[in-house]
Design an enzyme around this catalytic site. Structure first.
Site, PDB file in Angstrom:
ATOM      1  N   LYS A 182     -33.659 -17.595  20.021  1.00  0.00           N
ATOM      2  CA  LYS A 182     -34.767 -18.557  20.050  1.00  0.00           C
ATOM      3  C   LYS A 182     -34.846 -19.229  18.671  1.00  0.00           C
ATOM      4  CE  LYS A 182     -38.647 -20.603  21.171  1.00  0.00           C
ATOM      5  NZ  LYS A 182     -38.708 -21.652  22.206  1.00  0.00           N
ATOM      6  N   CYS A 186     -37.163 -30.150  18.614  1.00  0.00           N
ATOM      7  CA  CYS A 186     -38.266 -29.549  19.357  1.00  0.00           C
ATOM      8  C   CYS A 186     -39.362 -30.601  19.520  1.00  0.00           C
ATOM      9  CB  CYS A 186     -38.837 -28.325  18.647  1.00  0.00           C
ATOM     10  SG  CYS A 186     -40.247 -27.634  19.551  1.00  0.00           S
TER      11      CYS A 186
HETATM   12  O1  LIG Z   1     -36.680 -27.067  20.832  1.00  0.00           O
HETATM   13  C1  LIG Z   1     -37.465 -26.768  21.738  1.00  0.00           C
HETATM   14  N1  LIG Z   1     -37.393 -27.437  22.884  1.00  0.00           N
HETATM   15  C2  LIG Z   1     -38.260 -27.220  23.879  1.00  0.00           C
HETATM   16  O2  LIG Z   1     -38.194 -27.920  24.896  1.00  0.00           O
HETATM   17  N2  LIG Z   1     -39.211 -26.239  23.767  1.00  0.00           N
HETATM   18  C3  LIG Z   1     -39.133 -25.306  22.715  1.00  0.00           C
HETATM   19  C4  LIG Z   1     -40.496 -24.830  22.288  1.00  0.00           C
HETATM   20  O3  LIG Z   1     -41.512 -25.508  22.580  1.00  0.00           O
HETATM   21  O4  LIG Z   1     -40.524 -23.781  21.617  1.00  0.00           O
HETATM   22  N3  LIG Z   1     -38.402 -25.781  21.595  1.00  0.00           N
END
Ligand SMILES: O=C1NC(=O)NC(C(=O)O)N1
Length: 309
Positions: free
Chosen positions: A45, A128
């Site tokens: 993540k 993001c």
């Molecule tokens: O880079 C991101 N892309 C997304 O679509 N959602 C996540 C997030 O919101 O953490 N992060």
């Protein structure tokens, strides 16, 4: 069977598929599940400088053809992932660290730290869409250039960037021109389509809470956009650039379409979120069968070979 081995930025991958940064890759337990699945790598993540709870709920909603989400980068903080690298590497597959700092300085600190770790690839997230008040770096060419000038020479581990989807040929060209000026070794196309809005006509409200309901659109809806971005950047950046395709892959033929568009490897997010880790083996088997039926023996037989009509 078809040989699905590949490599991204010189890092060998046992197969074409891995998880995408995002769903089910935040905790050690989740990353352990990925490590013991058929996924060819472990992708974390996106980490931030400090640990984050993320956005208020409801922040995720399944949709008939995918999902909308505004998670807000919930994660354990970069140090926790730095500490995890040895145990992740012990599972025997490449480790891809996704990094999403809120400033060039934060990204510089985190990239420097992971350059000194045993991680294999560093995927800097420029896209993001879900942090209130934070525009996507990938949609600001000057910010992108400033960031790349600071982040690409901090060590010899390959740096890649996770890009937002672009929708205009001039944007593909502008981004490619910038990327060519720096030692970016791979790009990952695409992140979710940011700031979309799904409304529930019964409740007469959005289906997610953060940002008044604006969130990233994922899944089947975005496959045509992911394919277009992979194809455009392959044509503009040439064969030496690592390109990882992501967006709406849930079958072997979806994965094959990204291969035709020029992807060296692909990532799975929404399908992994909905189906779980069995998706990697299923999609890999479907891809192998699909390619074998066509007489292909390895990925390079079809990579980037989309035919003109
Ligand atoms: O880079 C991101 N892309 C997304 O679509 N959602 C996540 C997030 O919101 O953490 N992060």
């Amino acid at each position: 069977a078809v040989n699905l081995q590949t490599s991204v930025a010189g890092v060998a991958l046992s197969s074409y598929l891995m998880n995408a940064s995002g769903p089910k890759c935040t905790t050690a337990e989740e990353l352990n599940i990925i490590g013991h699945s058929q996924a060819a790598a472990i992708v974390t993540k996106s980490c931030t400088f400090e640990a984050r709870q993320g956005n208020p709920e409801p922040r995720y909603r399944d949709l008939p053809l995918g999902s909308i989400q505004s998670m807000g980068l919930p994660n354990l903080g970069y140090q926790a992932y730095l500490d995890m690298v040895p145990s992740l590497k012990a599972m025997g597959k490449p480790v891809v660290i996704s990094i999403s700092g809120f400033s060039i300085a934060e990204n510089r600190t985190m990239v420097t730290a992971f350059q000194q770790s045993d991680a294999d690839l560093l995927e800097v997230n420029f896209s993001c869409p879900n942090i209130p008040g934070k525009p996507q770096i990938a949609y600001d060419f000057e910010q992108t250039e400033a960031a790349l000038s600071q982040l690409c020479q901090l060590g010899d581990k390959p740096i890649g960037i996770k890009l937002a989807p672009y929708f205009d040929m001039s944007h593909f060209e502008s981004m490619a021109a910038i990327i060519k000026r720096y030692p970016v070794k791979f790009i990952t196309c695409v992140n979710s389509i940011g700031n979309t809005l799904v409304i529930d006509p019964e409740t007469e409200s959005p289906v997610i809470k953060p940002k008044g309901g604006y969130g990233g659109l994922c899944g089947d809806y975005i496959k045509p956009i992911g394919l277009a971005n992979v194809r455009a950047f392959r044509q503009l950046l040439g064969d030496d650039m690592g390109i990882i395709g992501v967006g709406g892959i849930k079958t072997g033929s979806d994965a094959f379409e990204y291969l035709l568009a020029g992807a060296d490897a692909v990532q799975i997010a929404t399908c992994f979120e909905k189906e779980g880790p069995s998706c990697f083996q299923r999609i890999e088997q479907e891809l192998s069968d699909f390619m074998a039926k066509k007489g292909y023996q390895q990925l390079s037989d079809a990579k980037g070979k989309l035919k003109a009509l």
